[in-house]
Scaffold this motif. Structure first.
Motif, PDB file in Angstrom:
ATOM      1  N   ASP A 250      -0.446  -9.584   2.460  1.00 42.27           N
ATOM      2  CA  ASP A 250      -0.609 -10.648   1.546  1.00 42.27           C
ATOM      3  C   ASP A 250      -2.060 -11.020   1.447  1.00 42.27           C
ATOM      4  OD1 ASP A 250       1.834 -10.993   0.555  1.00 42.27           O
ATOM      5  OD2 ASP A 250       2.510 -12.226   2.234  1.00 42.27           O
ATOM      6  N   ALA A 251      -2.522 -11.417   0.493  1.00 44.04           N
ATOM      7  CA  ALA A 251      -3.892 -12.074   0.155  1.00 44.04           C
ATOM      8  C   ALA A 251      -4.224 -13.267   0.976  1.00 44.04           C
ATOM      9  CB  ALA A 251      -4.118 -12.574  -1.184  1.00 44.04           C
ATOM     10  N   ASP A 252      -3.207 -13.828   1.443  1.00 44.62           N
ATOM     11  CA  ASP A 252      -3.344 -14.954   2.491  1.00 44.62           C
ATOM     12  C   ASP A 252      -3.818 -14.663   3.779  1.00 44.62           C
ATOM     13  OD1 ASP A 252      -1.157 -14.484   3.559  1.00 44.62           O
ATOM     14  OD2 ASP A 252       0.012 -16.217   2.741  1.00 44.62           O
ATOM     15  N   LEU A 253      -3.784 -13.227   4.047  1.00 52.42           N
ATOM     16  CA  LEU A 253      -3.858 -12.734   5.598  1.00 52.42           C
ATOM     17  C   LEU A 253      -3.047 -13.342   6.666  1.00 52.42           C
ATOM     18  CD1 LEU A 253      -7.634 -11.679   5.409  1.00 52.42           C
ATOM     19  CD2 LEU A 253      -5.875 -10.414   4.740  1.00 52.42           C
ATOM     20  N   ALA A 254      -1.947 -13.980   6.134  1.00 52.13           N
ATOM     21  CA  ALA A 254      -0.913 -14.320   7.165  1.00 52.13           C
ATOM     22  C   ALA A 254      -0.739 -13.160   8.135  1.00 52.13           C
ATOM     23  CB  ALA A 254       0.408 -14.731   6.536  1.00 52.13           C
ATOM     24  N   VAL A 255      -0.611 -11.868   7.830  1.00 49.42           N
ATOM     25  CA  VAL A 255      -0.824 -10.964   8.504  1.00 49.42           C
ATOM     26  C   VAL A 255      -2.205 -10.428   8.363  1.00 49.42           C
ATOM     27  CG1 VAL A 255      -0.344  -8.325   8.892  1.00 49.42           C
ATOM     28  CG2 VAL A 255       1.622 -10.210   8.303  1.00 49.42           C
ATOM     29  N   SER A 256      -3.272 -10.332   9.448  1.00 52.69           N
ATOM     30  CA  SER A 256      -4.467 -10.037   9.438  1.00 52.69           C
ATOM     31  C   SER A 256      -4.635  -8.456   9.322  1.00 52.69           C
ATOM     32  CB  SER A 256      -5.345 -10.327  10.682  1.00 52.69           C
ATOM     33  OG  SER A 256      -4.899  -9.735  11.856  1.00 52.69           O
ATOM     34  N   LEU A 257      -5.946  -8.080   8.777  1.00 50.26           N
ATOM     35  CA  LEU A 257      -6.201  -6.674   8.678  1.00 50.26           C
ATOM     36  C   LEU A 257      -5.997  -5.924  10.010  1.00 50.26           C
ATOM     37  CD1 LEU A 257      -8.997  -6.623   6.121  1.00 50.26           C
ATOM     38  CD2 LEU A 257      -7.032  -5.498   5.765  1.00 50.26           C
ATOM     39  N   GLU A 258      -6.430  -6.736  11.024  1.00 48.08           N
ATOM     40  CA  GLU A 258      -6.366  -6.203  12.521  1.00 48.08           C
ATOM     41  C   GLU A 258      -4.848  -5.877  12.773  1.00 48.08           C
ATOM     42  OE1 GLU A 258      -9.676  -9.061  14.164  1.00 48.08           O
ATOM     43  OE2 GLU A 258      -8.821  -8.325  11.691  1.00 48.08           O
ATOM     44  N   ALA A 259      -3.991  -6.571  12.381  1.00 48.93           N
ATOM     45  CA  ALA A 259      -2.361  -6.600  12.766  1.00 48.93           C
ATOM     46  C   ALA A 259      -2.088  -5.450  11.626  1.00 48.93           C
ATOM     47  CB  ALA A 259      -1.956  -7.964  12.151  1.00 48.93           C
ATOM     48  N   PHE A 260      -2.402  -5.311  10.503  1.00 55.27           N
ATOM     49  CA  PHE A 260      -1.932  -4.167   9.737  1.00 55.27           C
ATOM     50  C   PHE A 260      -2.770  -2.905  10.310  1.00 55.27           C
ATOM     51  CE2 PHE A 260      -3.102  -0.719   6.667  1.00 55.27           C
ATOM     52  CZ  PHE A 260      -1.826  -0.947   5.984  1.00 55.27           C
ATOM     53  N   ASN A 261      -3.844  -2.900  11.064  1.00 55.80           N
ATOM     54  CA  ASN A 261      -4.400  -1.758  11.637  1.00 55.80           C
ATOM     55  C   ASN A 261      -3.473  -1.364  12.938  1.00 55.80           C
ATOM     56  OD1 ASN A 261      -6.312   0.321  11.729  1.00 55.80           O
ATOM     57  ND2 ASN A 261      -7.317  -0.750  13.331  1.00 55.80           N
ATOM     58  N   GLU A 262      -2.859  -2.293  13.316  1.00 55.88           N
ATOM     59  CA  GLU A 262      -1.935  -1.919  14.582  1.00 55.88           C
ATOM     60  C   GLU A 262      -0.778  -1.207  14.193  1.00 55.88           C
ATOM     61  OE1 GLU A 262      -0.780  -5.180  17.216  1.00 55.88           O
ATOM     62  OE2 GLU A 262      -3.073  -5.455  17.515  1.00 55.88           O
ATOM     63  N   LEU A 263      -0.456  -1.720  12.977  1.00 50.39           N
ATOM     64  CA  LEU A 263       0.939  -1.270  12.282  1.00 50.39           C
ATOM     65  C   LEU A 263       0.695   0.308  11.740  1.00 50.39           C
ATOM     66  CD1 LEU A 263       2.515  -3.780  11.789  1.00 50.39           C
ATOM     67  CD2 LEU A 263       2.816  -3.094   9.575  1.00 50.39           C
ATOM     68  N   LEU A 264      -0.568   0.446  11.486  1.00 54.56           N
ATOM     69  CA  LEU A 264      -1.022   1.838  10.966  1.00 54.56           C
ATOM     70  C   LEU A 264      -1.053   2.797  12.052  1.00 54.56           C
ATOM     71  CD1 LEU A 264      -1.807   3.399   8.537  1.00 54.56           C
ATOM     72  CD2 LEU A 264      -4.352   2.483   8.802  1.00 54.56           C
ATOM     73  N   GLU A 265      -1.772   2.082  13.160  1.00 55.73           N
ATOM     74  CA  GLU A 265      -2.081   3.284  14.484  1.00 55.73           C
ATOM     75  C   GLU A 265      -0.665   3.553  15.232  1.00 55.73           C
ATOM     76  OE1 GLU A 265      -4.788   1.084  16.722  1.00 55.73           O
ATOM     77  OE2 GLU A 265      -6.391   1.884  15.733  1.00 55.73           O
ATOM     78  N   PHE A 266       0.183   2.606  15.012  1.00 56.95           N
ATOM     79  CA  PHE A 266       1.848   2.942  15.484  1.00 56.95           C
ATOM     80  C   PHE A 266       2.265   3.970  14.861  1.00 56.95           C
ATOM     81  CE2 PHE A 266       6.213   1.932  15.980  1.00 56.95           C
ATOM     82  CZ  PHE A 266       6.302   1.665  17.427  1.00 56.95           C
ATOM     83  N   ALA A 267       2.305   3.751  13.330  1.00 54.49           N
ATOM     84  CA  ALA A 267       2.879   4.729  12.620  1.00 54.49           C
ATOM     85  C   ALA A 267       2.146   6.198  12.747  1.00 54.49           C
ATOM     86  CB  ALA A 267       2.638   4.332  11.032  1.00 54.49           C
ATOM     87  N   ILE A 268       1.103   6.385  12.769  1.00 53.07           N
ATOM     88  CA  ILE A 268       0.553   7.476  13.265  1.00 53.07           C
ATOM     89  C   ILE A 268       0.977   8.044  14.415  1.00 53.07           C
ATOM     90  CG2 ILE A 268      -1.757   8.780  13.583  1.00 53.07           C
ATOM     91  CD1 ILE A 268      -2.938   6.530  11.563  1.00 53.07           C
ATOM     92  N   LYS A 269       0.619   7.144  15.598  1.00 52.66           N
ATOM     93  CA  LYS A 269       1.107   7.606  16.965  1.00 52.66           C
ATOM     94  C   LYS A 269       2.503   8.006  17.121  1.00 52.66           C
ATOM     95  CE  LYS A 269       1.198   4.986  20.974  1.00 52.66           C
ATOM     96  NZ  LYS A 269       1.498   3.696  20.548  1.00 52.66           N
ATOM     97  N   GLU A 270       3.264   7.129  16.671  1.00 52.73           N
ATOM     98  CA  GLU A 270       4.735   7.428  16.711  1.00 52.73           C
ATOM     99  C   GLU A 270       5.427   8.618  15.735  1.00 52.73           C
ATOM    100  OE1 GLU A 270       6.726   6.273  19.206  1.00 52.73           O
ATOM    101  OE2 GLU A 270       4.880   5.184  20.213  1.00 52.73           O
ATOM    102  N   ASN A 271       4.581   8.752  14.682  1.00 50.66           N
ATOM    103  CA  ASN A 271       4.929   9.714  13.548  1.00 50.66           C
ATOM    104  C   ASN A 271       6.067   9.344  12.725  1.00 50.66           C
ATOM    105  OD1 ASN A 271       4.820  11.945  12.060  1.00 50.66           O
ATOM    106  ND2 ASN A 271       6.016  13.251  13.643  1.00 50.66           N
ATOM    107  N   LYS A 272       5.918   7.952  12.247  1.00 52.57           N
ATOM    108  CA  LYS A 272       7.134   7.266  11.488  1.00 52.57           C
ATOM    109  C   LYS A 272       6.560   7.383  10.144  1.00 52.57           C
ATOM    110  CE  LYS A 272       9.697   5.902  15.006  1.00 52.57           C
ATOM    111  NZ  LYS A 272      10.893   6.662  15.326  1.00 52.57           N
ATOM    112  N   ASN A 273       7.616   7.397   9.330  1.00 54.21           N
ATOM    113  CA  ASN A 273       7.332   7.437   7.775  1.00 54.21           C
ATOM    114  C   ASN A 273       7.245   6.027   7.317  1.00 54.21           C
ATOM    115  OD1 ASN A 273       9.913   9.477   8.440  1.00 54.21           O
ATOM    116  ND2 ASN A 273       8.291  10.195   7.290  1.00 54.21           N
ATOM    117  N   PHE A 274       7.837   5.013   7.955  1.00 56.19           N
ATOM    118  CA  PHE A 274       7.712   3.525   7.468  1.00 56.19           C
ATOM    119  C   PHE A 274       7.754   2.624   8.505  1.00 56.19           C
ATOM    120  CE2 PHE A 274       9.706  -0.319   5.508  1.00 56.19           C
ATOM    121  CZ  PHE A 274       8.970  -0.509   4.547  1.00 56.19           C
TER     122      PHE A 274
END
Length: 251
Positions: A97-121
Motif C-alpha cells: 500500500d502507498a501508506d507503507l504500513a508495510v515498509s519497503l524493507e518488509a517487502f524486501n524480506e518477503l521477497l528474499e524469503f520467496a527466493i530462498k524458500e523457492n515459493k510461488n506466492f
C-alpha cells in the motif's frame, strides 16, 4: 541482493500527495535501489501525479509510473499494474500500500524469503506475537479478524490474514493471477487466493504459497474502513462464492 534486481513492486496511489511528498518516503525508496517500483496513479484529483513524476525524475532507473485518468479503485489499479509489470518480464511481482504500513524493507524480506524458500506466492501476515510490533486499532483488528475468518472458511484454507496489503509472487503465478480483471473491488486479495487454488492443489497449497509473519505493521491515519464498507465487503464475498464456488469441492 542482486537476485532481487528483477523484481517489481506495485504501489497504487489515490490522492496520496501528502504521504508521497516527504523526505522519509524518498529515503525509504533510495535504501532499496534493487527493487523497481511501479506507482499506479489511480485517477487522483490532487497533486499525486506531479509528486510521483518528481520522485521518478530523481530515481529514473528505479521508478516508473502508470497513470490512470479515471479512478478505478484499488483492485483495478493492482490489476493494471500487474499487467504492466508483466511486460517487463520480472522474476517476481508484488504489491504494497502507498501508506507503507508495510515498509519497503518488509517487502524486501518477503521477497528474499520467496527466493530462498523457492515459493510461488508469499504474503505478509499481521500476526501479533512476541518480538513483533503490530500496531492496529482494536476495532480494525476485530473487523479484520472477522473477515479473515470468513475468507479462511470460504476458501477452506487455514489462512490467518488474507487481507494484509503485502504480497509477492513469481512470474508464472502472476501471469495466472493477472490474467483477467478482478470481479471484486473490496476483497480482491481473497479473489487472488481463489485464483491460486485453480493452479495449486489444495492439499499441497503450502508447498507453493506461504504466510510470512511481518515484524512490523502500523495502522496509518487516514486509511478508512467503516460500516458501509463492511456491507460492500460482505456483498463481495457472495460474488466470489458464486464465481469460484467450485474450488471447494475439487479435492
Amino acid at each position: 541482493a542482486s537476485m532481487n534486481k528483477n523484481s517489481i513492486v506495485i504501489i497504487p496511489c489515490y490522492n496520496e500527495e501528502k504521504r508521497l511528498e516527504t523526505e522519509v518516503y524518498l529515503d525509504s525508496i533510495k535504501k532499496l535501489p534493487e527493487i523497481s517500483i511501479l506507482f499506479v496513479n489511480d485517477g487522483s484529483n490532487d497533486r499525486t501525479l506531479e509528486v510521483l513524476k518528481n520522485i521518478a525524475n530523481q530515481l529514473p532507473e528505479q521508478i516508473s509510473i502508470l497513470n490512470s485518468v479515471k479512478n478505478g479503485g484499488k483492485a483495478n489499479a493492482i490489476y493494471e499494474g500487474g499487467r504492466e509489470a508483466l511486460k517487463k518480464k520480472p522474476a517476481y511481482i508484488g504489491y504494497i500500500d502507498a501508506d507503507l504500513a508495510v515498509s519497503l524493507e518488509a517487502f524486501n524480506e518477503l521477497l528474499e524469503f520467496a527466493i530462498k524458500e523457492n515459493k510461488n506466492f508469499v504474503f505478509g501476515s499481521r500476526w501479533k506475537r512476541i518480538g513483533s510490533t503490530i500496531d492496529r486499532k482494536l476495532s480494525r483488528h476485530l473487523i479484520g479478524r472477522f473477515f479473515a475468518t470468513l475468507s479462511s472458511n470460504l476458501l477452506n484454507l487455514d489462512v490467518y490474514d488474507t487481507q494484509c496489503g503485502a504480497k509477492v509472487m513469481d512470474n508464472k503465478t502472476a501471469k495466472h493471477v493477472f490474467k483477467q480483471p478482478f470481479t471484486t473491488n473490496w476483497i480482491f486479495d481473497v479473489e487472488i487466493f481463489f485464483r491460486l487454488l485453480q493452479i495449486f492443489p489444495k492439499e499441497r497449497f503450502a508447498d507453493h504459497a506461504i504466510e510470512f509473519p511481518l515484524k512490523e505493521w502500523h495502522d496509518v491515519e487516514g486509511s478508512k474502513l467503516n460500516f458501509s464498507h463492511s456491507i460492500n465487503i460482505l456483498r463481495d464475498f457472495i460474488v466470489l462464492r458464486k464465481k469460484y464456488g467450485g474450488t471447494k469441492v475439487k479435492k
